[in-house]
Design a protein around this motif. Structure first.
Motif, PDB file in Angstrom:
ATOM      1  N   GLY A   2       0.848  -1.182   0.000  1.00  0.00           N
ATOM      2  CA  GLY A   2       0.000   0.000   0.000  1.00  0.00           C
ATOM      3  C   GLY A   2       0.887   1.236   0.000  1.00  0.00           C
ATOM      4  O   GLY A   2       2.069   1.194  -0.341  1.00  0.00           O
ATOM      5  N   LYS A   3       0.350   2.352   0.403  1.00  0.00           N
ATOM      6  CA  LYS A   3       1.141   3.580   0.447  1.00  0.00           C
ATOM      7  C   LYS A   3       2.245   3.420   1.498  1.00  0.00           C
ATOM      8  O   LYS A   3       1.958   3.025   2.639  1.00  0.00           O
ATOM      9  CB  LYS A   3       0.237   4.756   0.799  1.00  0.00           C
ATOM     10  N   GLY A  43      -6.583  -0.176   2.496  1.00  0.00           N
ATOM     11  CA  GLY A  43      -5.504  -0.932   1.871  1.00  0.00           C
ATOM     12  C   GLY A  43      -4.182  -0.207   1.919  1.00  0.00           C
ATOM     13  O   GLY A  43      -3.113  -0.836   1.967  1.00  0.00           O
ATOM     14  N   ALA A  44      -4.226   1.122   1.907  1.00  0.00           N
ATOM     15  CA  ALA A  44      -3.009   1.923   1.951  1.00  0.00           C
ATOM     16  C   ALA A  44      -2.249   1.725   3.255  1.00  0.00           C
ATOM     17  O   ALA A  44      -1.044   1.975   3.322  1.00  0.00           O
ATOM     18  CB  ALA A  44      -3.345   3.406   1.773  1.00  0.00           C
ATOM     19  N   CYS A  46      -1.592  -1.072   4.677  1.00  0.00           N
ATOM     20  CA  CYS A  46      -0.827  -2.324   4.685  1.00  0.00           C
ATOM     21  C   CYS A  46       0.647  -2.052   4.404  1.00  0.00           C
ATOM     22  O   CYS A  46       0.981  -1.347   3.453  1.00  0.00           O
ATOM     23  CB  CYS A  46      -1.393  -3.287   3.646  1.00  0.00           C
ATOM     24  N   ASN A  68      -4.571  -6.207  -0.684  1.00  0.00           N
ATOM     25  CA  ASN A  68      -4.593  -4.876  -0.073  1.00  0.00           C
ATOM     26  C   ASN A  68      -3.995  -3.841  -1.020  1.00  0.00           C
ATOM     27  O   ASN A  68      -4.539  -2.739  -1.206  1.00  0.00           O
ATOM     28  CB  ASN A  68      -3.792  -4.888   1.237  1.00  0.00           C
ATOM     29  N   ASP A  69      -2.862  -4.195  -1.607  1.00  0.00           N
ATOM     30  CA  ASP A  69      -2.188  -3.280  -2.536  1.00  0.00           C
ATOM     31  C   ASP A  69      -3.035  -3.035  -3.781  1.00  0.00           C
ATOM     32  O   ASP A  69      -3.146  -1.899  -4.267  1.00  0.00           O
ATOM     33  CB  ASP A  69      -0.832  -3.862  -2.935  1.00  0.00           C
ATOM     34  N   TYR A  72      -5.796  -0.670  -2.940  1.00  0.00           N
ATOM     35  CA  TYR A  72      -5.237   0.678  -2.803  1.00  0.00           C
ATOM     36  C   TYR A  72      -5.077   1.340  -4.173  1.00  0.00           C
ATOM     37  O   TYR A  72      -5.374   2.520  -4.350  1.00  0.00           O
ATOM     38  CB  TYR A  72      -3.889   0.604  -2.076  1.00  0.00           C
ATOM     39  N   HIS A  73      -4.661   0.550  -5.166  1.00  0.00           N
ATOM     40  CA  HIS A  73      -4.495   1.085  -6.526  1.00  0.00           C
ATOM     41  C   HIS A  73      -5.774   0.951  -7.359  1.00  0.00           C
ATOM     42  O   HIS A  73      -5.737   1.177  -8.581  1.00  0.00           O
ATOM     43  CB  HIS A  73      -3.338   0.356  -7.230  1.00  0.00           C
TER      44      HIS A  73
END
Length: 486
Positions: A2-3, A43-44, A46, A68-69, A72-73
């Motif tokens: 994530g971020k 998700g960011a 993670c 999760n990633d 996020y995207h």
């Protein structure tokens, strides 16, 4: 991941739910999935740990950092593929799983865990809305036939995997609808039964047949009104048989007054209400309306009894537990990444009930029907020799609780013995089918076992795992090899 700084910038987001006074007026689900933006923020958070303890904490080993990633995207289709790679039914676990993955989240060491369960819920509901969840029929058939006994999460997962491998699968279920305790044990406000129906439709399109209202076993022991199929007939007609019937033998409470009307097993109470919600008319439904209800047992089944009793209009609801009150918060330095012992308050508890711990039931009392529960407080002390915790009544703490309805929610001890005896499979000391987690084979040729009937009372997510692994073992046994994942 994530971020990179997401776990610092963003707080954990909770799913939106109706207020208790609103949701008590109906039987529908009241928790809303996160929308795309909120799920992306979750998700960011993670961190894509070098060792993803969340994955090892999850019984089906969901590849959690990856989806999760992807969320996020905002790559939702890819997230669905990753989610389905390890879990046939994420809409079930996204609703009713206690989320051991979140307990194992690295962020949980000193902060709030990533909302893994809420992201899972969001992915699968978004996928259904987009029409991405489609049947996956096999490209070719093997000519092999497999019977699956029981349509709970273990049976459904096993059947779906075997059907996708090309086998002709028939699921036998004693109830009038498929789903096992997913359908009849879990209240509608936690799991809408339309969620099960859409998966059943998918499985039928993949070639799975469901033979409902069918008792498998000795015809002399079959309940009236059901079709009967004997193990002998199944062994003749099918190349392999999977026992996935669950652990349905409820733990009883043999104290004075147990025979009084008004003392019931929790599952009898819950299944009746689910049938009524589905349109059935029951002449003698167990009802909490206007009654003082005592729920004995502090687990999820007890919590479900609390929510159901309140919706039925109980005068009061009291839930008692034999074990001591857990701590408000766990000692993470001692418990992480394992499932911690701590006080948990469910949505049903929030809707209203009294809770008490370290209470031992002594006797049910009443004139012609249960009217009260006699109980006492206890302490738990370690035996100085064995270290085993033992219960000791506390002097002068006897109490009498008003109880027009008592619901026994103390768990399940074993499968129904008649199932094991009908197939003549070996049982262990707890009454479960003997089968290991490598082959899932029982002591009887071409008979396999998976889920609670093998491991004992457990979680939906464990049942899904065992169903998937059992399917791989059955496929390899039938074909000499298997491409199904474990």
């Amino acid at each position: 991941m994530g971020k990179p700084t997401g776990f610092i910038e963003y707080a954990r987001l909770q799913q939106t739910s109706q207020a208790p006074l609103q949701r008590l007026k109906h039987w529908r689900e009241f928790v809303e999935p996160l929308d795309a933006q909120k799920a992306g923020v979750q998700g960011a958070r993670c961190m894509d740990c070098g060792i993803p303890f969340c994955t090892s904490g999850c019984p089906v080993h969901n590849i959690i950092p990856d989806w999760n990633d992807l969320v996020y995207h905002q790559q939702w289709r890819q997230a669905l593929d990753v989610l389905h790679a390890t879990n046939n039914f994420p809409e079930f676990t996204g609703r009713v799983c206690p989320a051991p993955c979140e307990a194992a989240c690295t962020l949980n060491i000193n902060s709030d865990a990533v909302g893994i369960k809420s992201i899972e819920h969001a992915i699968i509901e978004h996928a259904w809305q987009q029409g991405w969840v489609l049947p996956q029929p096999p490209k070719q058939r093997t000519g092999k036939r497999v019977a699956v006994i029981g349509s709970g999460p273990a049976g459904l997962a096993c059947a779906q995997q075997l059907a996708r491998a090309g086998h002709a699968v028939t699921v036998f279920e004693k109830n009038e609808r498929a789903g096992g305790l997913l359908r009849f044990g879990i209240p509608d406000f936690k799991l809408d039964k339309a969620i099960i129906d859409r998966r059943i439709s998918q499985m039928e399109a993949e070639g799975v047949s469901f033979q409902l209202s069918t008792y498998v076993g000795d015809a002399k022991k079959a309940p009236s009104g059901l079709s009967v199929v004997t193990p002998k007939q199944l062994k003749k007609d099918f190349d392999a048989i999977v026992l996935a019937g669950g652990a349905e033998q409820a733990r009883d409470l043999p104290i004075p007054g147990r025979e009084l009307p008004g003392v019931h097993f929790a599952m009898d109470f819950l299944t009746q209400q689910n049938r009524v919600n589905a349109g059935a008319r029951l002449a003698d439904q167990i009802s909490a309306h206007g009654k003082h209800v005592v729920v004995i047992g502090g687990g999820d089944t007890g919590s479900d009894c609390v929510g159901t009793s309140n919706r039925q209009g109980a005068a009061s609801v009291t839930q008692i537990e034999l074990m001591p009150r857990p701590p408000e918060a766990e000692n993470k330095s001692l418990s992480w990444p394992y499932w911690p012992a701590k006080l948990r308050t469910s949505s049903s508890h929030e809707e209203g009930c009294e809770r008490d711990w370290a209470i031992s039931s002594v006797a049910f009392e009443g004139d012609g029907k249960v009217e009260s529960l006699l109980a006492t407080r206890v302490t738990w002390q370690a035996d100085p020799v064995t270290g085993q915790m033992k219960m000791k009544p506390v002097d002068d703490t006897t109490m009498k609780l008003p109880a027009d309805l008592v619901l026994l929610a103390m768990g399940f001890v074993s499968p129904v013995p008649a199932v094991l005896s009908a197939f003549a499979v070996d049982a262990d000391g707890r009454g479960n089918v003997v089968a290991d987690t490598e082959q899932y084979r029982t002591s009887v040729d071409k008979v396999f076992a998976a889920g609670d009937i093998r491991r004992g009372q457990s979680l939906v997510v464990w049942a899904i795992r065992e169903g998937r692994q059992c399917a791989q073992s059955v496929d390899a046994w039938l074909m000499g090899e298997s491409v199904l994942p474990r």
